[in-house]
Scaffold this motif. Structure first.
Motif, PDB file in Angstrom:
ATOM      1  N   SER A  77      -7.108  -5.870 -16.710  1.00 51.56           N
ATOM      2  CA  SER A  77      -7.129  -6.252 -15.301  1.00 51.56           C
ATOM      3  C   SER A  77      -7.927  -7.546 -15.164  1.00 51.56           C
ATOM      4  CB  SER A  77      -7.754  -5.157 -14.439  1.00 51.56           C
ATOM      5  OG  SER A  77      -9.119  -4.977 -14.770  1.00 51.56           O
ATOM      6  N   VAL A  78      -7.583  -8.332 -14.181  1.00 50.46           N
ATOM      7  CA  VAL A  78      -8.302  -9.569 -13.891  1.00 50.46           C
ATOM      8  C   VAL A  78      -9.199  -9.351 -12.678  1.00 50.46           C
ATOM      9  CG1 VAL A  78      -8.055 -11.989 -13.228  1.00 50.46           C
ATOM     10  CG2 VAL A  78      -6.490 -10.984 -14.908  1.00 50.46           C
ATOM     11  N   SER A  79      -8.649  -8.683 -11.671  1.00 42.61           N
ATOM     12  CA  SER A  79      -9.428  -8.377 -10.479  1.00 42.61           C
ATOM     13  C   SER A  79      -8.722  -7.266  -9.707  1.00 42.61           C
ATOM     14  CB  SER A  79      -9.582  -9.606  -9.586  1.00 42.61           C
ATOM     15  OG  SER A  79      -8.322  -9.993  -9.073  1.00 42.61           O
ATOM     16  N   TRP A  80      -9.471  -6.647  -8.830  1.00 45.19           N
ATOM     17  CA  TRP A  80      -8.870  -5.685  -7.912  1.00 45.19           C
ATOM     18  C   TRP A  80      -9.678  -5.692  -6.620  1.00 45.19           C
ATOM     19  CZ3 TRP A  80     -11.328  -1.335  -5.984  1.00 45.19           C
ATOM     20  CH2 TRP A  80     -12.499  -0.943  -6.631  1.00 45.19           C
ATOM     21  N   SER A  81      -9.004  -5.319  -5.566  1.00 50.10           N
ATOM     22  CA  SER A  81      -9.649  -5.222  -4.261  1.00 50.10           C
ATOM     23  C   SER A  81      -8.970  -4.102  -3.485  1.00 50.10           C
ATOM     24  CB  SER A  81      -9.555  -6.549  -3.502  1.00 50.10           C
ATOM     25  OG  SER A  81      -8.207  -6.893  -3.279  1.00 50.10           O
ATOM     26  N   ASN A  82      -9.521  -3.786  -2.344  1.00 50.61           N
ATOM     27  CA  ASN A  82      -8.910  -2.754  -1.519  1.00 50.61           C
ATOM     28  C   ASN A  82      -8.741  -3.267  -0.101  1.00 50.61           C
ATOM     29  OD1 ASN A  82     -11.631  -2.765  -0.864  1.00 50.61           O
ATOM     30  ND2 ASN A  82     -11.695  -0.594  -0.451  1.00 50.61           N
ATOM     31  N   GLY A  83      -7.938  -2.580   0.654  1.00 49.86           N
ATOM     32  CA  GLY A  83      -7.726  -2.928   2.048  1.00 49.86           C
ATOM     33  C   GLY A  83      -6.282  -3.277   2.329  1.00 49.86           C
ATOM     34  N   TYR A  84      -6.074  -3.888   3.472  1.00 51.59           N
ATOM     35  CA  TYR A  84      -4.736  -4.294   3.868  1.00 51.59           C
ATOM     36  C   TYR A  84      -4.387  -5.622   3.207  1.00 51.59           C
ATOM     37  CZ  TYR A  84      -4.980  -0.712   7.468  1.00 51.59           C
ATOM     38  OH  TYR A  84      -5.086   0.469   8.122  1.00 51.59           O
ATOM     39  N   TYR A  85      -3.347  -5.635   2.399  1.00 47.82           N
ATOM     40  CA  TYR A  85      -2.857  -6.879   1.816  1.00 47.82           C
ATOM     41  C   TYR A  85      -1.578  -7.303   2.518  1.00 47.82           C
ATOM     42  CZ  TYR A  85      -0.569  -3.300  -1.004  1.00 47.82           C
ATOM     43  OH  TYR A  85       0.092  -2.183  -1.412  1.00 47.82           O
ATOM     44  N   LEU A  86      -1.013  -6.425   3.310  1.00 49.08           N
ATOM     45  CA  LEU A  86       0.064  -6.728   4.241  1.00 49.08           C
ATOM     46  C   LEU A  86      -0.496  -6.391   5.618  1.00 49.08           C
ATOM     47  CD1 LEU A  86       2.933  -4.830   2.361  1.00 49.08           C
ATOM     48  CD2 LEU A  86       2.475  -7.275   2.287  1.00 49.08           C
ATOM     49  N   SER A  87       0.279  -6.522   6.645  1.00 53.15           N
ATOM     50  CA  SER A  87      -0.201  -6.049   7.942  1.00 53.15           C
ATOM     51  C   SER A  87      -0.288  -4.527   7.894  1.00 53.15           C
ATOM     52  CB  SER A  87       0.752  -6.481   9.057  1.00 53.15           C
ATOM     53  OG  SER A  87       1.979  -5.778   8.961  1.00 53.15           O
ATOM     54  N   SER A  88      -1.142  -3.945   8.720  1.00 52.20           N
ATOM     55  CA  SER A  88      -1.289  -2.490   8.699  1.00 52.20           C
ATOM     56  C   SER A  88       0.036  -1.806   9.019  1.00 52.20           C
ATOM     57  CB  SER A  88      -2.383  -2.039   9.676  1.00 52.20           C
ATOM     58  OG  SER A  88      -2.067  -2.437  10.993  1.00 52.20           O
ATOM     59  N   GLU A  89       0.859  -2.414   9.876  1.00 52.47           N
ATOM     60  CA  GLU A  89       2.163  -1.831  10.205  1.00 52.47           C
ATOM     61  C   GLU A  89       3.093  -1.857   9.000  1.00 52.47           C
ATOM     62  OE1 GLU A  89       0.839  -4.422  12.092  1.00 52.47           O
ATOM     63  OE2 GLU A  89       0.014  -3.098  13.626  1.00 52.47           O
ATOM     64  N   ALA A  90       3.114  -2.978   8.283  1.00 50.87           N
ATOM     65  CA  ALA A  90       3.992  -3.096   7.112  1.00 50.87           C
ATOM     66  C   ALA A  90       3.543  -2.167   5.994  1.00 50.87           C
ATOM     67  CB  ALA A  90       4.030  -4.540   6.629  1.00 50.87           C
ATOM     68  N   GLN A  91       2.250  -2.076   5.781  1.00 45.08           N
ATOM     69  CA  GLN A  91       1.734  -1.255   4.694  1.00 45.08           C
ATOM     70  C   GLN A  91       1.915   0.238   4.993  1.00 45.08           C
ATOM     71  OE1 GLN A  91      -1.508  -3.423   3.099  1.00 45.08           O
ATOM     72  NE2 GLN A  91      -2.407  -1.608   2.190  1.00 45.08           N
ATOM     73  N   SER A  92       1.939   0.591   6.265  1.00 46.18           N
ATOM     74  CA  SER A  92       2.020   2.008   6.634  1.00 46.18           C
ATOM     75  C   SER A  92       3.380   2.625   6.320  1.00 46.18           C
ATOM     76  CB  SER A  92       1.682   2.195   8.110  1.00 46.18           C
ATOM     77  OG  SER A  92       2.686   1.619   8.921  1.00 46.18           O
ATOM     78  N   VAL A  93       4.389   1.834   5.988  1.00 50.17           N
ATOM     79  CA  VAL A  93       5.687   2.402   5.634  1.00 50.17           C
ATOM     80  C   VAL A  93       5.658   3.036   4.243  1.00 50.17           C
ATOM     81  CG1 VAL A  93       6.953   0.802   7.120  1.00 50.17           C
ATOM     82  CG2 VAL A  93       6.704   0.288   4.696  1.00 50.17           C
ATOM     83  N   PHE A  94       4.642   2.719   3.447  1.00 47.13           N
ATOM     84  CA  PHE A  94       4.522   3.281   2.110  1.00 47.13           C
ATOM     85  C   PHE A  94       3.667   4.536   2.151  1.00 47.13           C
ATOM     86  CE2 PHE A  94       5.128  -1.277   1.560  1.00 47.13           C
ATOM     87  CZ  PHE A  94       6.229  -1.277   0.727  1.00 47.13           C
ATOM     88  N   SER A  95       4.019   5.514   1.343  1.00 46.41           N
ATOM     89  CA  SER A  95       3.163   6.692   1.215  1.00 46.41           C
ATOM     90  C   SER A  95       2.048   6.390   0.218  1.00 46.41           C
ATOM     91  CB  SER A  95       3.980   7.897   0.758  1.00 46.41           C
ATOM     92  OG  SER A  95       4.586   7.630  -0.484  1.00 46.41           O
ATOM     93  N   ILE A  96       0.964   7.126   0.326  1.00 46.45           N
ATOM     94  CA  ILE A  96      -0.139   7.004  -0.629  1.00 46.45           C
ATOM     95  C   ILE A  96       0.131   8.043  -1.716  1.00 46.45           C
ATOM     96  CG2 ILE A  96      -2.631   7.171  -0.967  1.00 46.45           C
ATOM     97  CD1 ILE A  96      -2.869   6.404   2.067  1.00 46.45           C
ATOM     98  N   ASN A  97       0.493   7.592  -2.898  1.00 44.54           N
ATOM     99  CA  ASN A  97       0.983   8.492  -3.944  1.00 44.54           C
ATOM    100  C   ASN A  97      -0.062   8.955  -4.944  1.00 44.54           C
ATOM    101  OD1 ASN A  97       3.521   8.492  -2.872  1.00 44.54           O
ATOM    102  ND2 ASN A  97       4.343   6.982  -4.265  1.00 44.54           N
ATOM    103  N   LEU A  98      -1.121   8.175  -5.160  1.00 40.65           N
ATOM    104  CA  LEU A  98      -2.142   8.561  -6.131  1.00 40.65           C
ATOM    105  C   LEU A  98      -3.522   8.415  -5.509  1.00 40.65           C
ATOM    106  CD1 LEU A  98      -0.856   6.836  -9.414  1.00 40.65           C
ATOM    107  CD2 LEU A  98      -0.536   9.209  -8.709  1.00 40.65           C
ATOM    108  N   ASP A  99      -4.392   9.374  -5.789  1.00 43.72           N
ATOM    109  CA  ASP A  99      -5.760   9.365  -5.275  1.00 43.72           C
ATOM    110  C   ASP A  99      -6.681   9.960  -6.334  1.00 43.72           C
ATOM    111  OD1 ASP A  99      -7.940   9.185  -3.567  1.00 43.72           O
ATOM    112  OD2 ASP A  99      -7.403  10.942  -2.377  1.00 43.72           O
ATOM    113  N   ASP A 100      -7.949   9.661  -6.200  1.00 44.92           N
ATOM    114  CA  ASP A 100      -8.984  10.235  -7.076  1.00 44.92           C
ATOM    115  C   ASP A 100      -8.663  10.056  -8.554  1.00 44.92           C
ATOM    116  OD1 ASP A 100     -10.491  11.152  -4.853  1.00 44.92           O
ATOM    117  OD2 ASP A 100      -9.170  12.896  -4.695  1.00 44.92           O
ATOM    118  N   ILE A 101      -8.227   8.853  -8.921  1.00 49.48           N
ATOM    119  CA  ILE A 101      -7.947   8.576 -10.331  1.00 49.48           C
ATOM    120  C   ILE A 101      -9.270   8.525 -11.090  1.00 49.48           C
ATOM    121  CG2 ILE A 101      -6.949   6.947 -11.983  1.00 49.48           C
ATOM    122  CD1 ILE A 101      -5.172   5.908  -9.704  1.00 49.48           C
TER     123      ILE A 101
END
Length: 102
Positions: A35-59
């Motif tokens: 990996s080179v870098s990672w970040s969290n948050g909205y990288y698209l608009s919140s409306e656009a990002q909300s169409v995706f489900s959250i598939n993985l957690d607590d890795i």
């Protein structure tokens, strides 16, 4: 690699517990060196990002190999916790991937 790509293709990854070791494991699983870098948050608009489900957690990863990782497919996250990950080689960034946007 194909399983991982199918699992996050139509969804995102939550940042709960996410760290550089996990980022490296995911990048290696996708064929990159690290990996080179990672970040969290909205990288698209919140409306656009909300169409995706959250598939993985607590890795959690015991090493930088995906085979040593565990995760949950149920989540307690919002899209403000989505991970954006940049993977690369030792020389240059090869590709930036937004997890879930493969």
């Amino acid at each position: 690699k194909q399983w991982y790509q199918r699992r996050v293709r139509d969804g995102t990854v939550c940042d709960d517990g996410f760290d550089t070791n996990i980022a490296d494991a995911i990048c290696r699983e996708l064929g990159f060196i690290r990996s080179v870098s990672w970040s969290n948050g909205y990288y698209l608009s919140s409306e656009a990002q909300s169409v995706f489900s959250i598939n993985l957690d607590d890795i959690s990863c015991g090493s930088n190999n995906w085979e040593d990782c565990t995760y949950n497919t149920d989540h307690n996250c919002g899209h403000s916790e989505d991970v954006k990950l940049a993977c690369g080689s030792e020389v240059a960034i090869c590709k930036t991937i937004s997890l879930g946007m493969l």
